[in-house]
Design a protein around this motif. Structure first.
Motif, PDB file in Angstrom:
ATOM      1  N   THR A   1       0.828  -1.217   0.000  1.00 20.55           N
ATOM      2  CA  THR A   1       0.000   0.000   0.000  1.00 20.55           C
ATOM      3  C   THR A   1       0.855   1.258   0.000  1.00 20.55           C
ATOM      4  OG1 THR A   1      -0.152   0.068   2.430  1.00 20.55           O
ATOM      5  CG2 THR A   1      -1.898  -1.116   1.228  1.00 20.55           C
TER       6      THR A   1
ATOM      7  N   THR B   1      -3.883   6.752  -4.269  1.00 21.71           N
ATOM      8  CA  THR B   1      -4.409   7.668  -3.255  1.00 21.71           C
ATOM      9  C   THR B   1      -3.265   8.380  -2.544  1.00 21.71           C
ATOM     10  OG1 THR B   1      -4.522   5.748  -1.753  1.00 21.71           O
ATOM     11  CG2 THR B   1      -6.574   6.427  -2.828  1.00 21.71           C
TER      12      THR B   1
ATOM     13  N   CYS C   1      -4.600   2.297  -2.696  1.00 24.00           N
ATOM     14  CA  CYS C   1      -5.603   1.410  -2.115  1.00 24.00           C
ATOM     15  C   CYS C   1      -5.912   0.328  -3.149  1.00 24.00           C
ATOM     16  CB  CYS C   1      -6.873   2.167  -1.768  1.00 24.00           C
ATOM     17  SG  CYS C   1      -6.650   3.365  -0.439  1.00 24.00           S
TER      18      CYS C   1
ATOM     19  N   TYR D   1      -8.743  -2.380  -4.403  1.00 23.26           N
ATOM     20  CA  TYR D   1     -10.180  -2.618  -4.315  1.00 23.26           C
ATOM     21  C   TYR D   1     -10.540  -3.929  -4.991  1.00 23.26           C
ATOM     22  CZ  TYR D   1     -15.207  -1.773  -5.033  1.00 23.26           C
ATOM     23  OH  TYR D   1     -16.573  -1.877  -5.054  1.00 23.26           O
TER      24      TYR D   1
ATOM     25  N   LEU E   1     -11.866  -3.143   0.477  1.00 20.51           N
ATOM     26  CA  LEU E   1     -10.880  -2.131   0.112  1.00 20.51           C
ATOM     27  C   LEU E   1      -9.749  -2.152   1.142  1.00 20.51           C
ATOM     28  CD1 LEU E   1     -10.301   0.402  -1.775  1.00 20.51           C
ATOM     29  CD2 LEU E   1     -11.299   1.755   0.083  1.00 20.51           C
TER      30      LEU E   1
ATOM     31  N   THR F   1      -6.745  -0.216   2.608  1.00 21.14           N
ATOM     32  CA  THR F   1      -6.460   1.227   2.583  1.00 21.14           C
ATOM     33  C   THR F   1      -5.095   1.602   3.146  1.00 21.14           C
ATOM     34  OG1 THR F   1      -7.659   1.451   4.690  1.00 21.14           O
ATOM     35  CG2 THR F   1      -8.888   1.928   2.661  1.00 21.14           C
TER      36      THR F   1
ATOM     37  N   THR G   1      -4.027   5.234   4.512  1.00 23.21           N
ATOM     38  CA  THR G   1      -4.823   6.347   3.966  1.00 23.21           C
ATOM     39  C   THR G   1      -6.116   6.542   4.749  1.00 23.21           C
ATOM     40  OG1 THR G   1      -3.867   6.149   1.758  1.00 23.21           O
ATOM     41  CG2 THR G   1      -6.058   7.132   1.885  1.00 23.21           C
ATOM     42  N   LEU G   2      -6.771   5.453   5.115  1.00 23.74           N
ATOM     43  CA  LEU G   2      -8.046   5.544   5.847  1.00 23.74           C
ATOM     44  C   LEU G   2      -8.116   4.429   6.884  1.00 23.74           C
ATOM     45  CD1 LEU G   2     -10.975   6.599   6.241  1.00 23.74           C
ATOM     46  CD2 LEU G   2     -11.644   5.145   4.304  1.00 23.74           C
TER      47      LEU G   2
ATOM     48  N   SER H   1      -7.750  12.278  -2.556  1.00 22.63           N
ATOM     49  CA  SER H   1      -7.772  10.809  -2.527  1.00 22.63           C
ATOM     50  C   SER H   1      -8.983  10.289  -1.758  1.00 22.63           C
ATOM     51  CB  SER H   1      -6.495  10.284  -1.875  1.00 22.63           C
ATOM     52  OG  SER H   1      -5.372  10.636  -2.643  1.00 22.63           O
TER      53      SER H   1
ATOM     54  N   LEU I   1     -12.290   7.673  -2.726  1.00 27.07           N
ATOM     55  CA  LEU I   1     -12.776   6.507  -1.966  1.00 27.07           C
ATOM     56  C   LEU I   1     -14.250   6.663  -1.609  1.00 27.07           C
ATOM     57  CD1 LEU I   1      -9.750   5.816   0.419  1.00 27.07           C
ATOM     58  CD2 LEU I   1     -10.177   4.962  -1.906  1.00 27.07           C
TER      59      LEU I   1
ATOM     60  N   ILE J   1     -13.690  -1.834   4.802  1.00 29.19           N
ATOM     61  CA  ILE J   1     -12.383  -1.173   4.809  1.00 29.19           C
ATOM     62  C   ILE J   1     -11.441  -1.986   5.699  1.00 29.19           C
ATOM     63  CG2 ILE J   1     -11.145   0.970   5.403  1.00 29.19           C
ATOM     64  CD1 ILE J   1     -13.268   1.523   3.339  1.00 29.19           C
TER      65      ILE J   1
ATOM     66  N   PRO K   1      -7.794  -1.623   6.995  1.00 27.30           N
ATOM     67  CA  PRO K   1      -6.666  -0.691   7.047  1.00 27.30           C
ATOM     68  C   PRO K   1      -5.361  -1.349   7.497  1.00 27.30           C
ATOM     69  CG  PRO K   1      -8.081  -0.389   8.977  1.00 27.30           C
ATOM     70  CD  PRO K   1      -8.640  -1.554   8.199  1.00 27.30           C
TER      71      PRO K   1
END
Ligand SMILES: [Zn+2]
Length: 197
Positions: A53, A116, A125, A127, A134, A136, A139-140, A161, A165, A174, A176
């Motif tokens: 990532t 992103t 990311c 997907y 997803l 991430t 990022t999230l 970014s 999303l 999600i 992470p």
């Protein structure tokens, strides 16, 4: 498709083994290589490749040990392949990352690449539309977004970014690079507030 979460190592970083049929891909390689190898062996799958990532060391510390045992390629966004060496803080040699191929499939399962930037220039990311999942990275997260105060970070880019999303289906799960999983729907109020003009 099944996803196995692999925890955690000294930096509390998560990796995920995505299994389709008898093949698997790994998202990030932060846990110790022993944990990564153990998960692959326990599941009895053939590990095809690793998707990174972003190149912060806490997502890569298990990679060299894994690659010493299996000649598995590790891919990252082309920008990250260059950038991560500039910010590599450890005395250990950094692992080798290759630029992402144009198309990524695992046993017919398509992996979509969403660039992103914001946390780092080549943050990405991944997907899996079929599995509504997803990955991430940094990022999230559940209840938070990635830091932009490290070298190569950029708040404006992160906001752009996050807006990308936010267009994905609300029921996307999600996963992470740190902490608990969440649903996009659950994070939308925070994301709307953060990206409001
Ligand atoms: Zn990071």
């Amino acid at each position: 498709m099944r996803v196995v979460r692999i925890c955690c190592g000294p930096y509390d970083s998560l990796s995920y083994l995505v299994i389709e049929g008898e093949e698997a891909l790994l998202v990030d390689a932060g846990p110790p290589s022993e944990a990564l190898v153990e998960a692959v062996e326990r599941e009895g799958v053939k590990l095809r490749f690793v998707l990174i990532t972003h190149g912060h060391y806490d997502h890569l510390t298990g990679l060299r040990g894994l690659q010493a045992l299996t000649e598995v390629p590790a891919y990252a966004h082309p920008l990250e392949v260059e950038f991560f060496r500039e910010v590599w803080p450890l005395s250990l040699e950094p692992p080798e990352l290759k630029p992402l191929p144009d198309e990524i499939y695992l046993s017919g399962l398509k992996v979509e690449v969403i660039h992103t930037p914001g946390h780092t220039p080549g943050s990405t990311c991944y997907y899996l539309k079929d599995g509504r999942v997803l990955f991430t990275g940094d990022t999230l997260f559940a209840g938070a977004v990635g830091r932009t105060d490290f070298k190569g970070g950029n708040e404006g880019e992160l906001k752009r970014s996050l807006k990308l999303l936010m267009k994905l289906p609300k029921d996307v799960r999600i996963l992470p690079g740190h902490g608990e999983p969440t649903l996009l729907e659950r994070e939308l109020p925070m994301l709307r507030a953060l990206t409001a003009p």
